[in-house]
Design an enzyme around this catalytic site. Sequence first.
Site, PDB file in Angstrom:
ATOM      1  N   GLU A 177       0.855  -1.188   0.000  1.00 51.10           N
ATOM      2  CA  GLU A 177       0.000   0.000   0.000  1.00 51.10           C
ATOM      3  C   GLU A 177       0.888   1.234   0.000  1.00 51.10           C
ATOM      4  OE1 GLU A 177      -2.668  -0.155   3.313  1.00 51.10           O
ATOM      5  OE2 GLU A 177      -3.440  -2.153   2.798  1.00 51.10           O
ATOM      6  N   SER A 182       7.949  -1.985   2.855  1.00 51.90           N
ATOM      7  CA  SER A 182       8.747  -2.908   3.662  1.00 51.90           C
ATOM      8  C   SER A 182       8.108  -3.124   5.026  1.00 51.90           C
ATOM      9  CB  SER A 182      10.168  -2.343   3.830  1.00 51.90           C
ATOM     10  OG  SER A 182      10.832  -2.273   2.585  1.00 51.90           O
ATOM     11  N   SER A 208       1.385  -6.740  -8.868  1.00 54.32           N
ATOM     12  CA  SER A 208       1.805  -7.422 -10.100  1.00 54.32           C
ATOM     13  C   SER A 208       0.670  -8.262 -10.678  1.00 54.32           C
ATOM     14  CB  SER A 208       3.011  -8.326  -9.809  1.00 54.32           C
ATOM     15  OG  SER A 208       4.094  -7.575  -9.305  1.00 54.32           O
ATOM     16  N   GLN A 287      43.496  -6.912 -22.422  1.00 57.27           N
ATOM     17  CA  GLN A 287      43.558  -7.520 -21.093  1.00 57.27           C
ATOM     18  C   GLN A 287      42.631  -6.825 -20.096  1.00 57.27           C
ATOM     19  OE1 GLN A 287      47.040  -7.152 -18.352  1.00 57.27           O
ATOM     20  NE2 GLN A 287      47.239  -9.356 -18.684  1.00 57.27           N
ATOM     21  N   GLU A 344      28.518  -0.687 -20.979  1.00 62.67           N
ATOM     22  CA  GLU A 344      29.835  -0.070 -21.166  1.00 62.67           C
ATOM     23  C   GLU A 344      30.647  -0.818 -22.216  1.00 62.67           C
ATOM     24  OE1 GLU A 344      31.881   0.272 -17.468  1.00 62.67           O
ATOM     25  OE2 GLU A 344      30.230   1.318 -16.474  1.00 62.67           O
ATOM     26  N   MET A 346      29.537  -2.618 -24.646  1.00 61.22           N
ATOM     27  CA  MET A 346      28.926  -2.450 -25.974  1.00 61.22           C
ATOM     28  C   MET A 346      29.143  -1.041 -26.528  1.00 61.22           C
ATOM     29  SD  MET A 346      27.060  -5.274 -26.968  1.00 61.22           S
ATOM     30  CE  MET A 346      25.599  -4.729 -27.858  1.00 61.22           C
ATOM     31  N   GLY A 347      29.428  -0.097 -25.651  1.00 59.54           N
ATOM     32  CA  GLY A 347      29.596   1.275 -26.111  1.00 59.54           C
ATOM     33  C   GLY A 347      28.257   1.915 -26.436  1.00 59.54           C
ATOM     34  N   GLU A 371       9.705  -7.878  -3.381  1.00 63.10           N
ATOM     35  CA  GLU A 371       9.821  -9.073  -2.529  1.00 63.10           C
ATOM     36  C   GLU A 371      10.925  -8.903  -1.480  1.00 63.10           C
ATOM     37  OE1 GLU A 371       8.950 -12.906  -3.671  1.00 63.10           O
ATOM     38  OE2 GLU A 371       7.904 -12.391  -5.517  1.00 63.10           O
ATOM     39  N   ASN A 375      18.162  -3.916   1.467  1.00 70.29           N
ATOM     40  CA  ASN A 375      18.414  -3.654   2.888  1.00 70.29           C
ATOM     41  C   ASN A 375      17.619  -4.597   3.782  1.00 70.29           C
ATOM     42  OD1 ASN A 375      20.312  -1.628   2.563  1.00 70.29           O
ATOM     43  ND2 ASN A 375      18.791   0.009   2.540  1.00 70.29           N
TER      44      ASN A 375
END
Length: 389
Positions: A177, A182, A208, A287, A344, A346-347, A371, A375
């Site tokens: 609600e 939480s 959902s 590398q 990153e 893939m650019g 769910e 935290n």
Amino acid sequence: MAAAGGWLRGCAKLKRNMPVYLAPWRASPCAFQSSRSESMPNLASDGVVCAPLQTFTEEETMLKNMVTKFAQERVAPLVQKMDENSKMEDSVIQGLFEQGLMSIELGEEYGGTGASFFSIILVVEELAKVDPAVSLLCELQNTLTNKLFTTYGTEEQKRTYLPRVAKDTIGSFCLSEAGSGSDAFALKTRAEKRGDYYVINGSKMWISLAEHAGVFFVMANTDPSLVPETNILGQVGQGYKYAIGMLNTGRIGIAAQMLGLAQGCFDHTIPYTKERVQFGKSIFDFQGMQHQIAQVATQLEAARLLTYNAARLAETGRPFIKEASMAKYYAAEVATLTTSKCIEWMGGVGFTKNYPIEKYYRDCKIGTIYEGTSNIQLSTIAKSLAKEY
């Protein structure tokens, strides 16, 4: 010398008074539960082999392969369209029911597949590699809707609803609600009996599958004397306990979703890094890139082992709450890192909708929220550790 002797005597006294758990080179009397081994009586005589976590039964392997094929042939061609329209295609939903993927653990007497809980995890993972949204539909149906009915429903409720949720009816879990996220105890929705009906006053958020559902599990505060027994799922006053219990299992499913999402994103990206040539060689051959890719691959494997272990524990009836929270927390964090790194690598093209990478990036963030936030998972883990030590 006298001063030195006094100092040494003081050290000896300090050592004698030192708590056992601070004594040097001495094993702690407490131990992290997951590090404790558990014996299996008559292991050799029973012919039981302690197989790796990624060892599946023949049925699990067949189901996994079937879902992989279904996801590639029936889901993948529609992912971009469903994303653009923010709507699940009816053919995908129908396909999930037809393949028995909405009733994986349900008994055959209710029209279910009768497979294992671990099978649910494998299915969710495979679907999430192609579309995390479709995997969520399957995950929620199996770990929440079906579980609530089988665990807390009366025989009459099971006969009425389980064949429906196995055939064509989607369930929706209504807990959150505006002022109750939480802090689930803060929910304000109330159910009041008026004649033969129950009037529910309140509002829910972030529900959902609400637009597709045919049965709703609504969490509300009520007066026990006003609720007829036939309309209660489980016992009056135990709703919060039931909800949390189901979410503990569901967290393993969300871990599988995040794992599949991250793996799918990774699988789309690595071939590109081997084909993309810059400065005379593929960017994979640098590398610096290899080390980043190796690090993410290692974290993916760790997330998979955490998830599979939690699922096997739940399946065998052993305690799994801490392990479920660890799996959900870590898989969500790994998904966040993996999708970010893949963009990153893939650019510029990784940020466009010509490739699915940016969708994985958008889809992953919810894993740290629903769910149980990250935290909340950390708090759950810490509470478990406090009991162990």
